[in-house]
Design a protein around this motif. Structure first.
Motif, mmCIF file in Angstrom:
data_model
loop_
_atom_site.group_PDB
_atom_site.id
_atom_site.type_symbol
_atom_site.label_atom_id
_atom_site.label_comp_id
_atom_site.label_asym_id
_atom_site.label_seq_id
_atom_site.Cartn_x
_atom_site.Cartn_y
_atom_site.Cartn_z
ATOM 1 N N HIS A 1 1.034 -1.334 0.343
ATOM 2 C CA HIS A 1 -0.243 -0.098 0.383
ATOM 3 C C HIS A 1 0.534 1.104 -0.241
ATOM 4 C CE1 HIS A 1 -4.062 -1.654 0.137
ATOM 5 N NE2 HIS A 1 -3.637 -2.954 0.912
ATOM 6 N N LEU A 2 2.093 0.997 0.729
ATOM 7 C CA LEU A 2 2.818 2.072 1.048
ATOM 8 C C LEU A 2 3.348 2.639 -0.173
ATOM 9 C CD1 LEU A 2 4.262 2.109 4.325
ATOM 10 C CD2 LEU A 2 3.081 4.015 3.801
ATOM 11 N N ARG A 3 3.766 1.850 -0.901
ATOM 12 C CA ARG A 3 4.517 2.056 -2.723
ATOM 13 C C ARG A 3 3.558 1.865 -3.189
ATOM 14 N NH1 ARG A 3 7.947 3.304 -5.948
ATOM 15 N NH2 ARG A 3 8.567 1.836 -7.487
ATOM 16 N N ALA A 4 2.627 1.157 -3.606
ATOM 17 C CA ALA A 4 1.703 2.275 -4.446
ATOM 18 C C ALA A 4 0.878 3.460 -4.340
ATOM 19 C CB ALA A 4 0.045 1.348 -4.446
ATOM 20 N N ALA A 5 1.008 3.682 -3.143
ATOM 21 C CA ALA A 5 0.493 5.418 -2.650
ATOM 22 C C ALA A 5 1.799 6.733 -3.220
ATOM 23 C CB ALA A 5 0.561 5.482 -1.434
ATOM 24 N N GLY A 6 3.260 6.241 -2.903
ATOM 25 C CA GLY A 6 3.983 6.524 -3.579
ATOM 26 C C GLY A 6 3.941 6.498 -5.432
ATOM 27 N N LEU A 7 3.150 5.515 -5.918
ATOM 28 C CA LEU A 7 3.868 5.358 -7.149
ATOM 29 C C LEU A 7 2.997 6.459 -8.226
ATOM 30 C CD1 LEU A 7 4.385 1.568 -7.890
ATOM 31 C CD2 LEU A 7 5.735 3.996 -9.245
ATOM 32 N N ARG A 8 1.468 6.535 -7.017
ATOM 33 C CA ARG A 8 0.292 6.959 -7.331
ATOM 34 C C ARG A 8 0.545 8.552 -7.170
ATOM 35 N NH1 ARG A 8 -3.040 4.273 -4.194
ATOM 36 N NH2 ARG A 8 -3.483 2.616 -5.040
ATOM 37 N N ALA A 9 1.388 9.215 -6.341
ATOM 38 C CA ALA A 9 1.782 10.308 -5.974
ATOM 39 C C ALA A 9 2.478 11.106 -7.076
ATOM 40 C CB ALA A 9 2.105 10.141 -4.892
ATOM 41 N N GLU A 10 3.948 9.833 -7.599
ATOM 42 C CA GLU A 10 4.867 10.688 -8.599
ATOM 43 C C GLU A 10 4.079 10.323 -10.286
ATOM 44 O OE1 GLU A 10 8.583 7.621 -10.725
ATOM 45 O OE2 GLU A 10 7.950 7.230 -8.657
ATOM 46 N N ALA A 11 2.541 9.065 -10.551
ATOM 47 C CA ALA A 11 2.197 10.086 -11.853
ATOM 48 C C ALA A 11 1.646 10.756 -11.960
ATOM 49 C CB ALA A 11 1.270 7.877 -11.872
ATOM 50 N N ASP A 12 0.894 11.082 -10.697
ATOM 51 C CA ASP A 12 0.186 12.501 -10.245
ATOM 52 C C ASP A 12 0.698 13.807 -10.769
ATOM 53 O OD1 ASP A 12 -2.144 10.850 -9.908
ATOM 54 O OD2 ASP A 12 -1.775 11.995 -7.833
ATOM 55 N N ALA A 13 2.506 13.931 -10.167
ATOM 56 C CA ALA A 13 3.088 14.450 -10.767
ATOM 57 C C ALA A 13 3.563 14.371 -11.908
ATOM 58 C CB ALA A 13 4.377 14.589 -9.644
ATOM 59 N N HIS A 14 4.179 12.867 -12.507
ATOM 60 C CA HIS A 14 4.134 13.342 -13.947
ATOM 61 C C HIS A 14 3.199 13.645 -14.794
ATOM 62 C CE1 HIS A 14 6.392 12.207 -17.595
ATOM 63 N NE2 HIS A 14 4.694 11.475 -17.952
ATOM 64 N N ARG A 15 1.757 13.658 -14.143
ATOM 65 C CA ARG A 15 1.042 14.050 -15.034
ATOM 66 C C ARG A 15 0.691 16.203 -14.903
ATOM 67 N NH1 ARG A 15 -1.561 9.491 -14.441
ATOM 68 N NH2 ARG A 15 -2.744 10.083 -11.895
ATOM 69 N N LEU A 16 1.069 16.193 -13.633
ATOM 70 C CA LEU A 16 1.114 17.585 -14.199
ATOM 71 C C LEU A 16 1.513 18.450 -14.366
ATOM 72 C CD1 LEU A 16 -0.257 20.055 -12.412
ATOM 73 C CD2 LEU A 16 0.728 19.656 -10.060
ATOM 74 N N ALA A 17 3.315 17.969 -14.218
ATOM 75 C CA ALA A 17 4.088 18.684 -15.668
ATOM 76 C C ALA A 17 4.180 18.529 -16.766
ATOM 77 C CB ALA A 17 5.451 18.011 -15.102
ATOM 78 N N ALA A 18 3.033 17.171 -17.353
ATOM 79 C CA ALA A 18 3.094 16.738 -18.884
ATOM 80 C C ALA A 18 2.290 17.852 -19.330
ATOM 81 C CB ALA A 18 2.873 15.566 -18.846
ATOM 82 N N SER A 19 1.357 18.348 -18.276
ATOM 83 C CA SER A 19 0.404 19.398 -18.767
ATOM 84 C C SER A 19 0.820 20.840 -18.896
ATOM 85 C CB SER A 19 -0.982 19.385 -17.374
ATOM 86 O OG SER A 19 -0.629 20.091 -16.232
ATOM 87 N N ALA A 20 1.630 20.829 -18.105
ATOM 88 C CA ALA A 20 2.319 22.195 -18.135
ATOM 89 C C ALA A 20 3.162 22.755 -19.066
ATOM 90 C CB ALA A 20 3.067 22.871 -16.633
ATOM 91 N N ARG A 21 3.946 21.549 -19.938
ATOM 92 C CA ARG A 21 4.886 21.610 -20.484
ATOM 93 C C ARG A 21 4.071 22.135 -21.990
ATOM 94 N NH1 ARG A 21 6.167 15.690 -21.682
ATOM 95 N NH2 ARG A 21 6.988 16.568 -19.335
ATOM 96 N N ARG A 22 4.657 23.198 -22.982
ATOM 97 C CA ARG A 22 4.185 23.906 -24.076
ATOM 98 C C ARG A 22 3.781 22.555 -25.136
ATOM 99 N NH1 ARG A 22 8.099 26.687 -27.879
ATOM 100 N NH2 ARG A 22 7.348 25.370 -29.483
ATOM 101 N N PRO A 23 2.822 22.429 -25.895
ATOM 102 C CA PRO A 23 2.188 21.618 -26.641
ATOM 103 C C PRO A 23 3.606 21.028 -27.807
ATOM 104 C CG PRO A 23 0.744 23.003 -26.727
ATOM 105 C CD PRO A 23 1.476 23.361 -26.054
ATOM 106 N N ARG A 24 3.735 19.946 -28.507
ATOM 107 C CA ARG A 24 4.111 19.126 -29.067
ATOM 108 C C ARG A 24 4.085 20.191 -30.184
ATOM 109 N NH1 ARG A 24 7.927 14.322 -28.451
ATOM 110 N NH2 ARG A 24 8.836 15.600 -26.244
#
Length: 62
Positions: A11-34
């Motif tokens: 459960h701890l590892r899954a929560a960490g992976l979810r948080a990492e995925a959320d951070a990645h999605r947030l960073a990807a949405s902030a990037r300028r579209p190609r």
């Protein structure tokens, strides 16, 4: 290892992976579209590399 400990670690590892995925999605949405041209160019490069490294069969050599 006790099954409850294993489940808690899971459960701890899954929560960490979810948080990492959320951070990645947030960073990807902030990037300028190609641009379409850039994406098409890299797609053509990938296709060319795949064709260049394709295994040659006897029928393809003739």
């Amino acid at each position: 290892m006790h099954p409850h400990n294993h489940l808690a670690l899971h459960h701890l590892r899954a929560a960490g992976l979810r948080a990492e995925a959320d951070a990645h999605r947030l960073a990807a949405s902030a990037r300028r579209p190609r641009h379409l041209r850039t994406r098409l160019g890299w797609t053509l490069v990938e296709v060319g590399l795949r064709l260049a490294t394709a295994p040659r069969t006897p029928a393809a050599v003739l």
